[in-house]
Design an enzyme around this catalytic site. Structure first.
Site, PDB file in Angstrom:
ATOM      1  N   MET A 125      13.154  70.104  11.576  1.00 12.13           N
ATOM      2  CA  MET A 125      11.812  69.813  11.066  1.00 12.13           C
ATOM      3  C   MET A 125      11.896  68.554  10.222  1.00 12.13           C
ATOM      4  O   MET A 125      11.676  68.561   9.002  1.00 12.13           O
ATOM      5  CB  MET A 125      11.296  71.016  10.261  1.00 12.13           C
ATOM      6  N   ASP A 177      17.352  75.947   9.456  1.00  7.36           N
ATOM      7  CA  ASP A 177      16.102  75.198   9.308  1.00  7.36           C
ATOM      8  C   ASP A 177      16.344  73.929   8.506  1.00  7.36           C
ATOM      9  O   ASP A 177      16.596  73.987   7.303  1.00  7.36           O
ATOM     10  CB  ASP A 177      15.061  76.079   8.607  1.00  7.36           C
ATOM     11  N   MET A 203       6.382  78.339  17.676  1.00 10.63           N
ATOM     12  CA  MET A 203       6.243  78.662  16.253  1.00 10.63           C
ATOM     13  C   MET A 203       5.124  79.685  16.079  1.00 10.63           C
ATOM     14  O   MET A 203       4.003  79.462  16.562  1.00 10.63           O
ATOM     15  CB  MET A 203       5.911  77.402  15.435  1.00 10.63           C
ATOM     16  N   HIS A 244      20.330  80.512  12.930  1.00  6.00           N
ATOM     17  CA  HIS A 244      19.244  79.532  12.981  1.00  6.00           C
ATOM     18  C   HIS A 244      19.219  78.778  11.647  1.00  6.00           C
ATOM     19  O   HIS A 244      19.090  79.386  10.582  1.00  6.00           O
ATOM     20  CB  HIS A 244      17.941  80.305  13.226  1.00  6.00           C
ATOM     21  N   HIS A 277      17.112  73.865  13.757  1.00  7.30           N
ATOM     22  CA  HIS A 277      15.668  73.697  13.932  1.00  7.30           C
ATOM     23  C   HIS A 277      15.290  72.451  13.135  1.00  7.30           C
ATOM     24  O   HIS A 277      15.219  72.495  11.909  1.00  7.30           O
ATOM     25  CB  HIS A 277      14.938  74.952  13.437  1.00  7.30           C
ATOM     26  N   MET A 317      14.828  70.643   6.969  1.00  9.42           N
ATOM     27  CA  MET A 317      13.510  70.101   6.566  1.00  9.42           C
ATOM     28  C   MET A 317      13.702  68.887   5.671  1.00  9.42           C
ATOM     29  O   MET A 317      14.598  68.886   4.824  1.00  9.42           O
ATOM     30  CB  MET A 317      12.718  71.153   5.795  1.00  9.42           C
ATOM     31  N   ASP A 372       9.492  82.062  16.247  1.00 11.16           N
ATOM     32  CA  ASP A 372       9.983  81.806  14.888  1.00 11.16           C
ATOM     33  C   ASP A 372       8.835  81.877  13.887  1.00 11.16           C
ATOM     34  O   ASP A 372       7.886  81.098  13.976  1.00 11.16           O
ATOM     35  CB  ASP A 372      10.630  80.402  14.877  1.00 11.16           C
ATOM     36  N   GLY A 373       8.963  82.815  12.939  1.00 10.07           N
ATOM     37  CA  GLY A 373       8.009  82.900  11.840  1.00 10.07           C
ATOM     38  C   GLY A 373       7.308  84.243  11.771  1.00 10.07           C
ATOM     39  O   GLY A 373       6.655  84.659  12.731  1.00 10.07           O
ATOM     40  N   GLY A 374       7.502  84.939  10.659  1.00 12.92           N
ATOM     41  CA  GLY A 374       6.819  86.210  10.451  1.00 12.92           C
ATOM     42  C   GLY A 374       7.283  87.324  11.374  1.00 12.92           C
ATOM     43  O   GLY A 374       6.550  88.276  11.628  1.00 12.92           O
ATOM     44  N   GLY A 406       7.733  75.096   7.849  1.00  8.94           N
ATOM     45  CA  GLY A 406       7.905  74.565   6.499  1.00  8.94           C
ATOM     46  C   GLY A 406       8.349  75.613   5.487  1.00  8.94           C
ATOM     47  O   GLY A 406       9.017  75.281   4.521  1.00  8.94           O
ATOM     48  N   PHE A 407       7.985  76.854   5.717  1.00  9.07           N
ATOM     49  CA  PHE A 407       8.296  77.888   4.728  1.00  9.07           C
ATOM     50  C   PHE A 407       8.636  79.212   5.398  1.00  9.07           C
ATOM     51  O   PHE A 407       8.102  79.523   6.460  1.00  9.07           O
ATOM     52  CB  PHE A 407       7.088  78.116   3.798  1.00  9.07           C
ATOM     53  N   GLY A 408       9.504  79.943   4.747  1.00 10.81           N
ATOM     54  CA  GLY A 408       9.779  81.304   5.186  1.00 10.81           C
ATOM     55  C   GLY A 408       8.721  82.239   4.622  1.00 10.81           C
ATOM     56  O   GLY A 408       7.854  81.835   3.829  1.00 10.81           O
ATOM     57  N   SER A 437      17.649  83.540  10.457  1.00 12.02           N
ATOM     58  CA  SER A 437      17.404  82.237   9.834  1.00 12.02           C
ATOM     59  C   SER A 437      17.902  82.283   8.391  1.00 12.02           C
ATOM     60  O   SER A 437      17.394  83.059   7.572  1.00 12.02           O
ATOM     61  CB  SER A 437      15.903  81.931   9.837  1.00 12.02           C
ATOM     62  N   GLY A 468      13.979  85.472   9.322  1.00  9.96           N
ATOM     63  CA  GLY A 468      14.564  85.120   8.029  1.00  9.96           C
ATOM     64  C   GLY A 468      14.388  86.245   7.038  1.00  9.96           C
ATOM     65  O   GLY A 468      15.303  87.026   6.771  1.00  9.96           O
TER      66      GLY A 468
HETATM   67  C1  DX5 Z   1       9.757  78.154   9.091  1.00  8.59           C
HETATM   68  C2  DX5 Z   1      11.128  78.282   9.689  1.00  8.59           C
HETATM   69  C3  DX5 Z   1      11.577  79.650   9.978  1.00  8.59           C
HETATM   70  C4  DX5 Z   1      11.684  80.550   8.776  1.00  8.59           C
HETATM   71  C5  DX5 Z   1      11.257  81.900   9.230  1.00  8.59           C
HETATM   72  O1  DX5 Z   1       9.422  76.816   9.073  1.00  8.59           O
HETATM   73  O2  DX5 Z   1      11.187  77.571  10.912  1.00  8.59           O
HETATM   74  O3  DX5 Z   1      12.804  79.666  10.723  1.00  8.59           O
HETATM   75  O4  DX5 Z   1      12.975  80.662   8.238  1.00  8.59           O
HETATM   76  O5  DX5 Z   1      11.209  82.721   8.137  1.00  8.59           O
HETATM   77  P1  DX5 Z   1      10.515  84.149   8.166  1.00  8.59           P
HETATM   78  O6  DX5 Z   1      11.277  84.966   9.167  1.00  8.59           O
HETATM   79  O7  DX5 Z   1      10.624  84.615   6.783  1.00  8.59           O
HETATM   80  O8  DX5 Z   1       9.085  83.925   8.620  1.00  8.59           O
HETATM   81 ZN    ZN Z   2      13.003  77.844  12.110  1.00  7.20          ZN
END
Ligand code: DX5
Ligand code: ZN
Length: 226
Positions: A71, A38, A140, A36, A69, A40, A178-180, A145-147, A11, A200
């Site tokens: 959002m 994102d 998810m 990927h 993605h 937003m 996706d996420g963490g 919303g945030f990495g 990402s 990401g």
């Molecule tokens: C969050 C995004 C993710 C984000 C993941 O809303 O959809 O794609 O980039 O970031 P990490 O891998 O840092 O959790």
């Molecule tokens: Zn994403």
């Protein structure tokens, strides 16, 4: 259904935008399956990120599939613009979309791959009717919303449930998370049934470099995922 090796989808939200081309090239060389992106709008999620011009630029520097993605509140309004810029697939959210089936049909009418994303508080059951239409489901594993947010372990049973639904209703559909996702959490999601992992921070946000980070993630999956 065996879907082959687990796929990695870096990402770019966590990338250094001043060196985006270079970083995507590194991810491609290290075996990324797709990129990927994102998108937003500051409305569907409390953050603003990137849009069509970035996709246009990425299309010139990589042959990898570009996965959007979405959002944003009204994804339908922007699909064709993203396709013209070079997008290959769209993940649209179940939340806030009263006409999800129409959105999915619009994506397919544009000749692109369609996926539906569900947030951590959304149950797997909402996918049942739409699943046969999908190429991908995105579970998810953080709130969008945030990495760089911590992985929500409570999503693991849901990944398993979605995996079962896919087996029953559309075995070739991909199960993406996706996420963490990092070397600690990636194997857990793979054991639960995920076959595409978005990452990401653990790819672009570490000081060992993109290539080494991708290898580290892949090793963790190979050692702990089977
Ligand atoms: C969050 C995004 C993710 C984000 C993941 O809303 O959809 O794609 O980039 O970031 P990490 O891998 O840092 O959790
Ligand atoms: Zn994403």
């Amino acid at each position: 259904m065996d879907k082959g090796p687990v796929k990695l989808a870096p990402s770019i939200l966590a990338a250094d935008f001043a060196r985006l081309g270079e970083q995507v090239a590194e991810a491609e060389q290290a075996g990324a399956d797709r990129i990927h992106v994102d998108v937003m709008d500051g409305h569907f999620v409390p953050n603003i990120s990137m849009g069509v011009p970035i996709v246009h630029s990425l299309r010139r520097v990589t042959d990898l599939q570009l996965e959007m993605h979405m959002m944003i509140s009204n994804p339908d309004f922007f699909l064709s613009e993203f396709v013209e810029a070079g997008s290959d697939s769209f993940l649209v959210h179940w939340e806030g979309n009263n006409n999800l089936h129409r959105t999915v049909q619009s994506i397919k009418a544009l000749g692109k791959r369609a996926g539906v994303a569900i947030n951590p508080a959304t149950p797997a059951a909402v996918l049942e009717e739409i699943l046969p239409e999908l190429d991908q489901v995105l579970v998810m594993t953080v709130n969008p919303g945030f990495g760089h947010q911590p992985f929500l372990h409570t999503t693991l049973p849901k990944i398993r449930r979605v995996g079962q639904m896919i087996e029953e209703l559309k075995p070739e559909c991909e199960l993406e998370v996706d996420g963490g996702i990092d070397e600690g959490t990636a194997p857990l999601t793979v054991v639960a049934g995920a076959n595409v992992l978005v990452a990401g921070s653990s790819i672009f946000g570490v000081n060992i470099g993109v290539c080494a980070a991708m290898h580290r993630l892949r090793n963790a999956i190979n050692c702990g995922g089977h």
